[in-house]
Motif scaffolding. Structure first.
Motif, PDB file in Angstrom:
ATOM      1  N   GLU A 101       1.257  10.435  11.352  1.00 19.12           N
ATOM      2  CA  GLU A 101       0.759   9.719  10.167  1.00 19.12           C
ATOM      3  C   GLU A 101       1.834   8.858   9.529  1.00 19.12           C
ATOM      4  OE1 GLU A 101      -0.809  12.472   7.282  1.00 19.12           O
ATOM      5  OE2 GLU A 101      -2.777  11.535   7.462  1.00 19.12           O
TER       6      GLU A 101
ATOM      7  N   LYS B 111      -7.209  -1.154   2.395  1.00 15.87           N
ATOM      8  CA  LYS B 111      -7.520  -1.290   0.962  1.00 15.87           C
ATOM      9  C   LYS B 111      -6.654  -2.374   0.342  1.00 15.87           C
ATOM     10  CE  LYS B 111      -7.734   3.534  -0.183  1.00 15.87           C
ATOM     11  NZ  LYS B 111      -7.081   4.523  -1.063  1.00 15.87           N
ATOM     12  N   SER B 112      -5.383  -2.338   0.677  1.00 12.37           N
ATOM     13  CA  SER B 112      -4.435  -3.272   0.088  1.00 12.37           C
ATOM     14  C   SER B 112      -4.658  -4.688   0.627  1.00 12.37           C
ATOM     15  CB  SER B 112      -3.027  -2.752   0.380  1.00 12.37           C
ATOM     16  OG  SER B 112      -2.125  -3.771   0.564  1.00 12.37           O
TER      17      SER B 112
ATOM     18  N   ALA C 101       0.814  -1.218   0.000  1.00 13.82           N
ATOM     19  CA  ALA C 101       0.000   0.000   0.000  1.00 13.82           C
ATOM     20  C   ALA C 101       0.847   1.267   0.000  1.00 13.82           C
ATOM     21  CB  ALA C 101      -0.912   0.000   1.222  1.00 13.82           C
ATOM     22  N   LEU C 102       2.060   1.191   0.536  1.00 11.70           N
ATOM     23  CA  LEU C 102       2.788   2.419   0.864  1.00 11.70           C
ATOM     24  C   LEU C 102       4.030   2.669   0.019  1.00 11.70           C
ATOM     25  CD1 LEU C 102       2.357   2.053   4.731  1.00 11.70           C
ATOM     26  CD2 LEU C 102       1.050   3.553   3.186  1.00 11.70           C
TER      27      LEU C 102
ATOM     28  N   GLU D 174      -5.455   3.000   4.185  1.00 11.62           N
ATOM     29  CA  GLU D 174      -4.682   2.621   2.986  1.00 11.62           C
ATOM     30  C   GLU D 174      -4.266   1.149   3.074  1.00 11.62           C
ATOM     31  OE1 GLU D 174      -3.945   4.522   0.101  1.00 11.62           O
ATOM     32  OE2 GLU D 174      -5.575   5.560   1.130  1.00 11.62           O
TER      33      GLU D 174
ATOM     34  N   ALA E  73      -6.207   7.468   8.647  1.00 11.54           N
ATOM     35  CA  ALA E  73      -6.019   7.583   7.193  1.00 11.54           C
ATOM     36  C   ALA E  73      -4.955   6.604   6.693  1.00 11.54           C
ATOM     37  CB  ALA E  73      -5.639   9.023   6.825  1.00 11.54           C
ATOM     38  N   LEU E  74      -3.941   6.375   7.506  1.00 10.56           N
ATOM     39  CA  LEU E  74      -2.873   5.439   7.125  1.00 10.56           C
ATOM     40  C   LEU E  74      -3.396   3.995   7.163  1.00 10.56           C
ATOM     41  CD1 LEU E  74       0.136   4.864   6.523  1.00 10.56           C
ATOM     42  CD2 LEU E  74       0.545   4.900   8.993  1.00 10.56           C
TER      43      LEU E  74
END
Ligand SMILES: *Cc1c(COP(=O)(O)O)cnc(C)c1O
Length: 351
Positions: free
Chosen positions: A202, A236-237, A98-99, A233, A229-230
């Motif tokens: 974050e 989602k992944s 994701a990152l 993400e 918020a992190l």
């Protein structure tokens, strides 16, 4: 057995990835993987036995909401700050995906958790190992100097058992170009955590597991704590339905009714860790100072020593040529009878 897919079907980036293959042959006393050697919290066992088959017919919760709430209460966060997964391996893999974009790098201490370079390559990233400092702390400046988009830290670190100093972690977080992943698989045994950092920035994701202190390795439950918020993400992944229905029930039971049992056995592990370290020193060995539920002890020809110990019915994890350490054995801490069997097998194997 070696099987190779035809070149035209194969993804070139996957050529050098191999299956994870530690020696998992059954052994009378297995101290090789740092799981809870006292077993499963009785409350979790009751939850598994009582689970109705209806729980298996339907899909589990999309993102394990009930488990998130129990974990949030355990770490002192809001449920929006928690993401779960099929083991923390899944959470780490999802976070890396994701990152960072394929082609970017992830810096990590060397030695550290063996799965990270594998997850990096699976996601098209380049792992960059950075030796630990002489005192086994992380080398903050060297990690930052790699310029890597992601930085992975592990405290207490597997396989050394040593911790990363808080000021080193803070220094890295202040200067890192991207997110810093802090793997706290063994935090319970260190009585220290960086969850507060993750809730304040974050740029920090603290990753944890129910496989070690909580005794649920076979159910595969991991999680991470970070800014909402992190965490979103990473979720989602990760994708939906990753924590199965029985695992979620047992994990929630372990985090609520099972918590006194878990805390009691963490304290026992901490006491017996000191006793094991002392016994190893009495044998003339020099174990590294551990804050985890295992001890790393440098021993020449570790692979041969571990093989000889297996013949005596005790499995430990050998490492060859670890940077700054050399050959070493990693021994999980468990009930003292197991530690005695280990010490006897070790003594026999090295003399
Ligand atoms: C055991 C371990 C994990 C993996 O735990 P799972 O939740 O079982 O996937 C992650 N990180 C470290 C450092 C570990 O030692």
């Amino acid at each position: 057995m070696s099987v190779e897919l035809s070149t035209d079907l194969r993804r070139p980036a996957y050529r050098d990835i191999s299956l994870y293959a530690p020696n998992r042959e059954p052994c009378a006393v297995d101290l090789s993987d740092n799981t809870n050697l006292w077993g499963v919290p009785p409350a979790a066992e009751r939850a598994l036995r009582g689970a109705a088959s209806a729980a298996v017919t339907r899909y589990p919760a999309l993102y394990a909401g009930e488990l998130k709430r129990a974990l949030a209460a355990y770490v002192g966060a809001d449920a929006e700050s928690v993401v779960t997964g099929c083991g923390s391996d899944d959470v780490l893999d999802s976070a890396i995906r994701a990152l960072a974009e394929p082609g970017e790098a992830i810096a990590l201490p060397d030695p550290s958790f063996a799965m990270i370079p594998i997850f990096a390559r699976m996601n098209g990233l380049t792992p960059v190992g950075v030796p630990l400092a002489a005192d086994y702390d992380v080398d903050a400046d060297a990690l930052l100097a790699t310029g890597a988009k992601l930085i992975y830290l592990c405290s207490p670190n597997n396989p050394t058992g040593t911790t990363a100093a808080r000021h080193m972690i803070e220094r890295i977080v202040e200067r890192a170009p991207g997110v810093v992943l802090v793997d706290e698989a063994y935090a319970e045994f260190a009585h220290a955590s960086n969850v507060d950092l993750a809730l304040a920035s974050e740029r920090v994701l603290v990753v944890r597991t129910m496989s070690k202190a909580f005794g649920l390795a076979g159910l595969r439950v991991g999680y991470a704590v970070g800014a909402p918020a992190l965490v979103a993400e990473v979720e989602k992944s990760r994708g939906p339905y990753k924590v199965n229905a029985l695992a979620e029930r047992a994990a929630v039971a372990a985090l609520t009714d099972g918590l006194p049992w878990v805390r009691e056995h963490v304290e026992l592990a901490v006491v017996l860790r000191a006793r094991l370290e002392h016994a190893l020193r009495t044998m003339g060995l020099a174990p590294l100072p551990s804050a985890a539920n295992f001890v790393l002890v440098p021993v020449p020809n570790a692979a041969a020593v571990a093989q000889a110990m297996r013949a005596s019915g005790v499995a430990v994890r050998p490492f060859a040529g670890l940077p700054g350490v050399g050959d070493a054995l990693r021994i999980a801490v468990g009930p003292w009878e197991m530690m005695e069997a280990c010490l006897t097998a070790l003594e026999r194997a090295i003399c």
